[in-house]
Design an enzyme around this catalytic site. Sequence first.
Site, short mmCIF file in Angstrom:
data_model
loop_
_atom_site.label_atom_id
_atom_site.label_comp_id
_atom_site.label_asym_id
_atom_site.label_seq_id
_atom_site.Cartn_x
_atom_site.Cartn_y
_atom_site.Cartn_z
CE1 TYR A 25 42.67 39.90 42.91
CE2 TYR A 25 41.55 41.52 44.27
CZ TYR A 25 41.94 41.07 43.03
OH TYR A 25 41.63 41.79 41.91
CG HIS A 69 38.68 37.91 38.97
ND1 HIS A 69 39.22 37.68 40.22
CD2 HIS A 69 39.51 38.82 38.41
CE1 HIS A 69 40.31 38.40 40.39
NE2 HIS A 69 40.51 39.10 39.30
CB SER A 111 47.14 47.88 37.07
OG SER A 111 47.15 46.66 37.76
N PRO A 112 46.04 51.39 37.79
CG PRO A 112 44.97 52.89 39.23
CD PRO A 112 45.25 51.43 39.03
N GLY A 144 50.17 51.68 36.54
CA GLY A 144 51.07 50.79 35.82
C GLY A 144 51.86 49.84 36.70
NE ARG A 145 49.95 44.62 36.04
CZ ARG A 145 48.93 43.94 36.55
NH1 ARG A 145 48.93 43.64 37.83
NH2 ARG A 145 47.92 43.54 35.79
N GLY A 146 53.18 50.32 39.40
CA GLY A 146 54.28 51.02 40.03
C GLY A 146 55.16 51.81 39.09
CB ALA A 154 53.93 55.39 41.30
N GLY A 201 58.19 53.85 40.92
CA GLY A 201 58.56 52.85 41.92
C GLY A 201 59.33 51.66 41.40
#
Length: 326
Positions: A55, A121, A200-201, A203-205, A208, A210
């Site tokens: 990251y 990873h 990513s719980p 769903g990457r937004g 939410a 978003g």
Amino acid sequence: MPTRSLGPFTVSAIGLGCMNVSHAYGVPPEREAAEALLRQAFDEGVTHFDTAALYGFGKNEEVVGAALKPVRDKIILASKCGMTGVDGKRVIDGRPETLKATCDASLKRLQTEVIDLYTLHRWDKQVPIEDSVGALADLVRAGKIRAIGLSEVSSQTLRRAHAVHPIAAVQSEYSLWTRDPEPRLLATCAELGTAFVAFSPVGRGILAGGIAPQPQFAPGDIRLTMPRFAEPHLAANLAQAERFAALVRAWGYSPAQAALAWLLAKGPHILPIPGTAKPAHLTENNSAAAITLAAAQVAALDALYALETVQGPRYAPAVMAEIDPD
């Protein structure tokens, strides 16, 4: 914040995926804001912080290490190896000597003497999983890490690795719209006493609320490479997300809260690590730990987001080839 088991550790039921503050989702926040967000997470009861050498090509570990150094003895610090930035490119390398060198570099960036959970990873398929896990076991014996994890592996690979050294956690994408770990990998983790860390719980937004109908992702945003966020798949996935949002708001929950509460209801060994760079979203995510969905609500969400209702693979073909699915 309620707690759950993560290998030998007790951690907050909801952790924090730290990637967002320096990697993959467009322009990251300023360093001061990033560190403030991490400290806010701790103040709200989060004790499980997940970062990786990849990251920001090391920058995320530097931010996490600096922000959390004052409370280092009160948290469980997780990082990852086996996929790093080399000359500006993402490289998968699971050779023992590489994993050990990566660990030494991570310890310096994190300003700590030991990493609590160290996760491979990606499994480098050019290297037997037994060799990579054997190197991590050496790091346990050397006192540089406390527990071993794997990411994006199959049940079979988990069993092979577990035969070399106990695997404390498996980390993979898991959410209402990514049901791949069901049922086999989740069941294998439960059988072996391995925690399942869900990245990513929300769903990457998209879970939410978003994501706009015509999203304007910033250059470098990882979602630009993901088929689910492009047509012909996006419109159908957004319509599904709108049905989800309408249902859970009628129950009195925000979409993000319901998505996280659903994960917590799927098993006591499941640990979501939502990521965000926004303080308000952090608080919203953490509040989901206090929500207990009724069995009928869980069943309704299971039916709404059955595997076949989501359109498009979660990664482009080249990236899908790198993971090890069941």
